[in-house]
Design an enzyme around this catalytic site. Structure first.
Site, short mmCIF file in Angstrom:
data_model
loop_
_atom_site.label_atom_id
_atom_site.label_comp_id
_atom_site.label_asym_id
_atom_site.label_seq_id
_atom_site.Cartn_x
_atom_site.Cartn_y
_atom_site.Cartn_z
N LYS A 74 0.80 -1.09 0.01
CA LYS A 74 0.01 -0.06 -0.04
C LYS A 74 0.86 1.21 0.22
O LYS A 74 0.47 2.19 -0.49
CB LYS A 74 -1.00 -0.01 1.31
CG LYS A 74 -0.44 0.60 2.41
CD LYS A 74 -1.23 0.08 3.75
CE LYS A 74 -0.57 -0.02 4.94
NZ LYS A 74 -0.22 1.09 5.66
N THR A 75 2.14 1.07 0.72
CA THR A 75 2.91 2.51 0.65
C THR A 75 3.13 2.72 -0.84
O THR A 75 3.27 3.86 -1.18
CB THR A 75 4.10 2.12 1.56
OG1 THR A 75 3.63 1.81 2.80
CG2 THR A 75 4.81 3.38 1.69
N ASP A 259 -3.02 7.52 4.87
CA ASP A 259 -2.53 6.16 5.10
C ASP A 259 -3.41 5.73 6.27
O ASP A 259 -3.36 6.58 6.98
CB ASP A 259 -0.98 6.39 5.27
CG ASP A 259 -0.38 4.85 5.17
OD1 ASP A 259 -1.32 3.99 4.81
OD2 ASP A 259 0.87 4.70 5.44
N GLU A 260 -3.43 4.45 6.49
CA GLU A 260 -3.91 3.77 7.79
C GLU A 260 -5.41 4.56 8.27
O GLU A 260 -5.54 4.97 9.24
CB GLU A 260 -3.01 3.95 8.68
CG GLU A 260 -1.42 3.59 8.60
CD GLU A 260 -1.35 2.06 8.89
OE1 GLU A 260 -2.32 1.47 8.95
OE2 GLU A 260 -0.25 1.69 8.88
N GLN A 291 -6.57 -4.08 10.60
CA GLN A 291 -5.25 -3.76 11.24
C GLN A 291 -5.69 -2.15 12.08
O GLN A 291 -4.88 -1.70 12.36
CB GLN A 291 -4.31 -3.25 10.26
CG GLN A 291 -3.59 -4.17 9.62
CD GLN A 291 -2.41 -4.05 8.80
OE1 GLN A 291 -1.15 -3.81 9.23
NE2 GLN A 291 -2.49 -4.09 7.49
N ARG A 666 3.91 -9.28 10.38
CA ARG A 666 5.01 -8.55 10.07
C ARG A 666 6.15 -9.42 9.65
O ARG A 666 7.13 -9.00 9.20
CB ARG A 666 5.43 -8.04 11.56
CG ARG A 666 4.76 -6.73 12.12
CD ARG A 666 4.17 -5.72 11.27
NE ARG A 666 2.94 -6.20 10.65
CZ ARG A 666 2.50 -5.47 9.95
NH1 ARG A 666 3.14 -4.45 8.97
NH2 ARG A 666 1.19 -5.71 9.33
#
Length: 824
Positions: A74-75, A259-260, A291, A666
């Site tokens: 996504k980044t 973002d997020e 998340q 992660r």
DNA sequence: CAGCCAACTGAACAC
DNA sequence: CAGTTGGCTG
């Protein structure tokens, strides 16, 4: 880095890879991988992307929702989209605002943008919500009754001010300041003013909160200060009251990317809605409801669900292809997260192979757990895994201490990724308070903090009188100092000392104004404040350490100057072209950074094992991950389980589950879960059952007895773990360490009862340090480092940490913990 | 009235 | 185990 780049594998190769995963419950969602278009093949901004990512990047104007699973790139989508806007659509970079939640993420995004766009990348406004809020609020400070040198109060400043407000409102009862703070924060996160608080006539607490909230806001304003919540709330209010200002920023930020998004709270969402009017909302939000882990901070994951309603016509793109982890890890993640109700169904998939099995390490207690992890980390390193690719996660910071100890013992290099620990040290906060006072003398909280630090003979009574006077005259404490002579009840000595302190503050202000660099300013101010002198005079080990910290703080300021070439941030403001800048002195800019960023250690973090909380882990990835403390009431945290009062809180538990999902995802290749049979946390002993999350992971994903595994587990009843066997783990010859033969399966009450029987009093074998006789005053003693000395007094502390004052010839007096002394 | 010590309490996550 | 509070002493 480049791990997210999809393999240019052919369709056939992918199909082959997929077929190898049968029987593992995979859902093959790979259906529509594109037949390459020529544009996609040749355009460097699109070539490294999959079809869904391209769709998001190429999206034109109008709202866009990207549901991006963990590790789905996504980044990359955000940065490439920004680059696309700039390079292909001709959007000026300063018309783009990209918002993240953490400074880490913001830093990384800036870096990537500069790589993609060159210098133009630096002109994109990339910051956290709070940092952006601070910048805008400073620019418009006058409109909300602040000056642009307002200070940002942190949690403890906030608490202090709330205590004050409670006192002034006559609220004592049994309401705790922390409860009030929580309520005020909650309100601010929802954009509620005191009068918006719905309070029933019988709700005494609610009524008290309302009054305290109102007064607290007045105190903040009088001190020219804001708290974190205000950084956003005040901006919302400002925009609502001044449509012209809002319009200016709407034009400034033509394109907004978030973002997020799942972590936005209502105020943040409100802010976005204000900045991006429905009619022309070039708003791109990227998020993953699985998340969402900041509920406690007011985050509302349902923002994701409301987005399509609030922005009709929004395009939605789902990213489910994972480029990070091996298949087994994704399976485990899905097994855990899919137990949550009310989530947007999505399942990560990969064409990577299943990879290494997962492992469980079971230890008798938390120290042993840490040692197992350290031993395993060392083993990994010997296999060639770089330290920087190993991470150890825990639920609460308090768990880190034992892990650190074990790492030191094993001689492994590590770093603790911790938000603001450095700036939470008392001496650093003192120094920061002096700095803020120099910039903004009206800040009563800062003034009160340091008026008698170091001791200047200005005690509580004197301060109380000064404050009474200031209050009745409607002055700040600093202003009141100028009229020390008029403060009722002060004797001549007190007046003199107050005047001297005011002179000091004035002197510090001139230093602040005179210094061209943050480093010099901080150095001079800390020096003049007398903090260092007082510590040096103390001549104790602790004081030396604190002095050292202050020097580090000064060093950090110089480092700041080095990174931000002098003058860069000064001047150049107001233009509608170019990046948004703020006229600030370097000292002000440095202060801003320490309020909003907090992380001082710029130490090179490569080549070290990373230790962090699960929250801090979000957004990162490692080859090998250890998730420690996999026990009920540690993780999931006891708060979600309700403890004695009440039962499980389903919302909280769902959040813990998401946190677990974040932790698992992660890991790229290897994942360990570790737990302890008994654990000392916060000073008392706990016997916890294995975490329910462990029971959710299908047993076939675990190792069935590889040499390194200490135990292997079988699913049983939820929350129970049955251990079949274990192999030895080489832990060296550390004394007192035993790997249990078998996990005790009896229910907790039974285990506890046995322990109680054995120990006749309830089990408190933890922390049982040997009692040490405290040398009596007058005794001659020997210290390993300082040599022979004479005990001249007791220096407090109890039990094993009792300390005494010892005079060493030539060294002066030192405070020494008694057990380090040998009687002569 | 300042400074020290003992006792008590309460204890996630972090911008 | 920390940070805060209340009581005591100089």
């Amino acid at each position: 880095m480049d791990r997210q780049r999809p393999n240019p594998a052919s369709r056939a190769a992918r199909a082959e890879a997929l077929s190898g995963r049968e029987g593992l419950g995979y859902v093959a969602r790979v259906t529509e991988e594109p037949t390459a278009q020529s544009e996609a093949e040749t355009d460097p901004l699109l070539a490294p992307l999959n079809e869904h990512q391209r769709q998001a990047v190429k999206h034109g104007d109008g709202p866009l929702l990207v549901l991006a699973g963990a590790g789905s790139g996504k980044t990359r989508v955000i940065t490439h989209r920004v680059a696309w806007l700039v390079e292909r659509r001709g959007v000026a970079p300063w018309h783009i605002l990209a918002v993240t939640f953490t400074n880490k993420a913001a830093g990384e995004m800036r870096e990537r943008l500069e790589r993609l766009l060159g210098p133009a990348g630096a002109e994109v406004q990339v910051s956290t919500f709070h940092a952006a809020g601070a910048t805008l609020l400073r620019r418009e400070a006058e409109r909300v009754g602040l000056t642009r040198s307002f200070v940002i109060y942190d949690d403890s400043d906030q608490l202090q001010l709330i205590r004050r407000a409670m006192k002034e409102e006559g609220v004592f009862e049994d309401i705790k300041p922390k409860t009030v703070r929580q309520r005020i924060d909650d309100a601010k996160n929802r954009a509620w003013l005191p009068e918006d608080l719905a309070v029933g006539t019988h709700d005494r607490v609610g009524q008290a909160v309302r009054r305290v909230y109102a007064r607290y806001q007045r105190l903040l304003r009088a001190a020219n200060a804001v708290d974190f919540g205000d950084l956003l709330l005040e901006l919302v209010l400002l925009f609502k009251r001044h449509p012209d200002v809002l319009e200016r920023y709407r034009r400034r930020f033509e394109y907004v990317l978030v973002d997020e998004f799942q972590d936005t709270n209502p105020v943040q969402y409100e802010l976005l809605k204000l900045l991006c009017p429905k009619s022309r909302a070039n708003l791109c939000v990227v998020g993953d409801d699985d998340q969402s882990i900041y509920r406690w901070r007011g985050a509302d994951p349902s923002n994701i669900l409301s987005f399509e309603r609030d922005f009709p016509g929004a395009e939605t793109v789902k990213l489910e292809r994972n480029y990070r982890s091996d298949a087994g890890i994704l399976d485990a993640a899905y097994a855990v997260i899919s137990k949550n109700a009310r989530r947007k169904e999505k399942r990560l998939w990969t064409d990577r192979p299943k990879g290494e099995p997962l492992r469980i390490l079971f230890a008798p207690d938390e120290r042993a757990e840490a040692q197992l992890v350290a031993a395993q980390a060392r083993e990994l390193a010997s296999q060639g895994v770089p330290y920087s690719e190993i991470a150890i996660f825990y639920r609460v910071n308090a768990q880190s201490r034992v892990v650190e100890e074990a790492m030191r013992l094993s001689g492994l290099p590590y770093r603790v990724v911790r938000g603001r620990a450095f700036y939470e040290r008392a001496e650093i906060k003192d120094a920061a308070a002096y700095l803020r006072l120099a910039v903004n003398p009206r800040s009563d909280a800062d003034l009160e903090r340091v008026i008698n630090t170091p001791a200047r003979g200005i005690g509580a009574t004197t301060i109380e009188r000064l404050r009474g006077f200031a209050q009745s005259e409607e002055l700040s404490l600093y202003e009141a100092l100028a009229h020390a002579g008029h403060v009722p009840g002060l004797n001549a000595g007190a007046q003199r000392r107050l005047r001297a302190f005011r002179d000091l503050v004035d002197a510090l202000s001139s230093e602040a104004a005179a210094a061209g660099e943050a480093g010099t300013a901080v150095e001079r101010i800390v020096e003049k404040s007398g903090l260092i002198a007082a510590l040096v005079a103390e001549q104790t080990k602790e004081a030396d350490e604190r002095t050292e910290n202050l020097r580090e703080f000064i060093g950090a300021a110089f480092e700041y100057d080095r990174l931000h070439a002098a003058g860069e941030l000064v001047g150049a403001e107001g233009s509608e072209e170019g990046p948004l800048k703020l006229a600030q002195t370097p000292l002000e800019a440095f202060l801003e950074q320490i309020s909003l960023v907090g992380d001082a250690d710029s130490e090179d973090d490569s080549g070290r094992v990373s230790l962090m909380t699960l929250h801090a882990a979000k957004g990162l990835e490692f080859d090998a991950v250890f998730m420690t403390g996999m026990e009920e009431s540690v993780f999931p945290h006891s708060r979600a389980l309700g403890g004695e009062s009440g039962g499980v809180d389903p919302e909280e538990l769902a959040e813990e589950r998401r946190l677990c999902y974040v932790g698992i995802t992660r890991a790229r290749r290897r994942l360990w879960f570790t737990l302890a049979q008994q654990r000392a946390l916060f000073g008392n002993l706990q016997l916890n059952d294995p975490s329910r999350f462990l029971a959710d992971v299908p047993r076939e994903l675990f190792d069935l007895g590889a040499p390194a595994a200490a135990v292997q587990a079988e699913r049983h009843e939820p929350g129970e773990l049955y251990v079949e066997r274990e192999d030895e783990v080489d832990l060296g010859d550390d004394d007192g360490f035993v790997v249990t033969d078998e996990f005790d399966q009896r229910p907790e009450w039974e285990r506890r009862r046995e322990l109680e029987r054995k120990a006749e009093k309830p089990p408190e074998p933890l922390r049982r340090r040997p009692e040490v006789a405290v040398p009596t005053v007058g005794a001659r003693v020997r210290h390993e480092q300082f040599g022979d000395g004479l005990v001249v007094g007791s220096a407090g502390g109890g039990g094993p940490n009792a300390s005494v004052r010892v005079r060493f010839p030539g060294l002066g007096e030192r405070k020494i913990v008694a057990r380090f002394l040998k009687p002569l």
